[in-house]
Scaffold this active site. Structure first.
Site, PDB file in Angstrom:
ATOM      1  N   CYS A  47       0.678  -1.248   0.042  1.00 43.41           N
ATOM      2  CA  CYS A  47       0.003  -0.004   0.120  1.00 43.41           C
ATOM      3  C   CYS A  47       0.774   1.402  -0.160  1.00 43.41           C
ATOM      4  CB  CYS A  47      -0.901  -0.035   1.299  1.00 43.41           C
ATOM      5  SG  CYS A  47      -2.001   1.660   1.358  1.00 43.41           S
ATOM      6  N   LYS A  56      -1.932   7.147  -5.926  1.00 47.11           N
ATOM      7  CA  LYS A  56      -2.771   8.465  -5.559  1.00 47.11           C
ATOM      8  C   LYS A  56      -1.997   9.692  -5.713  1.00 47.11           C
ATOM      9  CE  LYS A  56      -5.782   5.418  -4.947  1.00 47.11           C
ATOM     10  NZ  LYS A  56      -5.353   4.034  -5.271  1.00 47.11           N
ATOM     11  N   GLU A 206     -11.390  -5.278 -21.256  1.00 45.41           N
ATOM     12  CA  GLU A 206     -12.177  -5.962 -20.103  1.00 45.41           C
ATOM     13  C   GLU A 206     -13.023  -7.037 -20.267  1.00 45.41           C
ATOM     14  OE1 GLU A 206     -13.933  -6.789 -16.667  1.00 45.41           O
ATOM     15  OE2 GLU A 206     -12.337  -5.517 -16.639  1.00 45.41           O
ATOM     16  N   HIS A 447     -22.933  25.083   4.508  1.00 49.56           N
ATOM     17  CA  HIS A 447     -23.231  25.671   3.020  1.00 49.56           C
ATOM     18  C   HIS A 447     -22.273  26.668   2.588  1.00 49.56           C
ATOM     19  CE1 HIS A 447     -25.168  27.020  -0.561  1.00 49.56           C
ATOM     20  NE2 HIS A 447     -25.005  28.264  -0.147  1.00 49.56           N
TER      21      HIS A 447
END
Length: 473
Positions: A47, A56, A206, A447
């Site tokens: 990882c 990432k 795929e 908000h």
């Protein structure tokens, strides 16, 4: 080298220092156990070193590059935007170094002994750990096996040269002009999109009828649409058959509806799943650890194997091969060893694909809830009706809440869109706490934020949405 002056007796031996193993080791040490953790590679496992974190980092860099090129909607024009991929790789490596260094510091701070090498069981209470320099023998009261998994290698596509696993695909020295990806699951989809954003011509082959099989088809359709808009060619219902490589490229033959075709690219990335690391020299068979037909270790609700003082966690046990699942199981196993009543409960483990848009799911899908016998209510609110999504110029996506029509209990949630990976956490907490639709609707969300979409979806499910028209009954 072993850290400190350890004796040959240890309370808990942890084999594997990935996100399952190192978390288990730290938790066990916190609970008063003397702990030795062994890994033949660096701490952090797949990882941190060659998986979740480096991928990432590169995905984030690709987003930055794409944003720099396409700021027209904001009135921003950039010229001569370029990628220095060697610097991109330096950024990725710096992130990995910081995190693995941090984990090493945490292990040291919790007085966990670390041995860089391999482990081999001698019997059910002893193991030899060894590297090029030493091979001490340890007696342990308990053991947690967390050896993880590796990419599946297909016979027609052996790794090497221009045929890559995800590990090599994250460390290419320069951007390829073209890339073939066999397997459109989350790893293939993430890396394929990343390279496409950098300008690589990507072809995904795929076997299923969509990319990201296993995710809600309403979600995967948005991802597939975005992929095609950026020039990715998606070939579904296809079977990859063979590959031939030269020193310059690789050609893949595949079949669709009985017709054989071929495609050539600089590299071929094979991402068709992962295999548990339960074979090899560890010696599970020697001590009688029971495996299933897939090579996974059989465990109970605490991670305990058929040998009561030996536990197994992470990718080598049943369930999705996810880092956060391994970490969760590592805590449970360490606490079980300490005599705490901890058990695993998988209903709230989220799954995330860092595609564009992101996909995240937790709890039941609509079909799974129906299969469990619930009278299901499914409510979907679009990103396009949210001010924050519009201000980000990123309004593709939705939040879908799955609830029990009779009790209004939240059963599951699927999110596709920007920041889905973060929005899903609130829904996981809601399911874990046994929250109802009203609990979510009555929670004031700031908000303007994307989080408002969650509350709006609950309002919609209750029949009184504010920012879209209520469906006619």
């Amino acid at each position: 080298m072993v850290v400190g002056d350890a004796s040959l007796d240890i309370d808990t031996l942890v084999i594997g220092a990935g996100p399952g193993g190192y978390v288990a080791a730290i938790r066990a040490a916190q609970l008063g156990q003397s702990v030795l953790i062994v890994d033949k590679a660096h701490v952090g496992g797949v990882c941190l070193n060659v998986g979740c974190i480096p991928s990432k980092a590169l995905i984030s860099a690709a987003h930055q590059y794409e944003s720099a090129k396409h700021g027209d909607a904001f009135g921003i024009t950039a010229e001569n935007v370029k990628v220095d991929f060697s610097k991109t790789q330096e950024f990725k490596n710096s992130v990995v170094k910081k995190l693995t260094g941090g984990v090493s510091g945490l292990l040291k701070g919790n007085k966990v002994q670390v041995f860089e090498g391999e482990a081999m069981f001698i019997n059910q209470n002893e193991a030899r750990v060894f590297n090029e320099h030493e091979s001490p023998r340890y007696r342990f009261k308990n053991c947690i096996i967390a050896t993880g998994s590796r990419p599946i290698e297909l016979k027609p596509f052996p790794f090497g040269g221009r045929i890559l696993s995800s590990t090599e695909a994250l460390s290419l020295p320069e951007l390829p002009s073209s890339l073939i990806v066999i397997g459109g699951g989350y790893i293939g989809a993430e890396l394929g999109q990343m390279y496409s954003k950098f300008g690589t011509k990507v072809t995904i082959i795929e076997g299923a009828d969509t990319v990201l099989p296993g995710f809600d088809k309403d979600m995967t359709q948005l991802v597939a649409k975005n992929m095609k808009n950026t020039g990715i060619e998606i070939i579904t219902n296809a079977k990859a058959e063979s590959a031939e490589q030269t020193d310059k490229d690789v050609t893949v033959k595949y079949s669709v509806n009985g017709e054989t075709k071929e495609v050539t690219a600089d590299y071929l990335l094979v991402t068709v799943g992962r295999r548990p690391n339960t074979d090899g020299e560890l010696g599970l068979d020697l001590i009688g650890i029971e495996l299933d037909e897939r090579g996974l270790v059989k465990v109970d609700h605490q991670g305990r194997t058929n040998i009561p003082h030996i536990f197994a966690i992470g990718d080598i046990v049943a369930g999705p091969a996810l880092a956060h699942k391994a970490s969760y199981e590592g805590k449970v196993a360490a606490e079980a060893i300490a005599g705490l009543p901890s058990v695993v409960d998988y209903k709230c483990i989220p799954a995330v694909a860092f595609t564009d848009p992101e996909c995240a799911t937790v709890g039941y899908t609509e079909q799974q809830a129906k299969d469990k016998g619930y009278k299901v209510k499914s409510s979907k609110f679009p990103y396009a009706a949210n001010g924050r999504a519009l201000s980000l110029n990123n309004a593709d996506g939705f939040v879908k809440l799955i609830s029990d029509e009779e009790t209004e209990l939240v059963l599951g949630c699927q999110v596709v869109g920007i920041e889905a990976s973060n929005l899903i956490a609130e829904l996981g907490l809601a399911i874990e706490m046994g929250a109802t639709l009203e609990d979510i609707a009555l929670t004031i969300h700031a908000h303007p934020t994307l989080g408002e979409i969650v509350a709006e979806t609950a309002d919609l499910a209750l029949g009184h949405p504010i920012h879209i028209m209520a469906p006619r009954r």
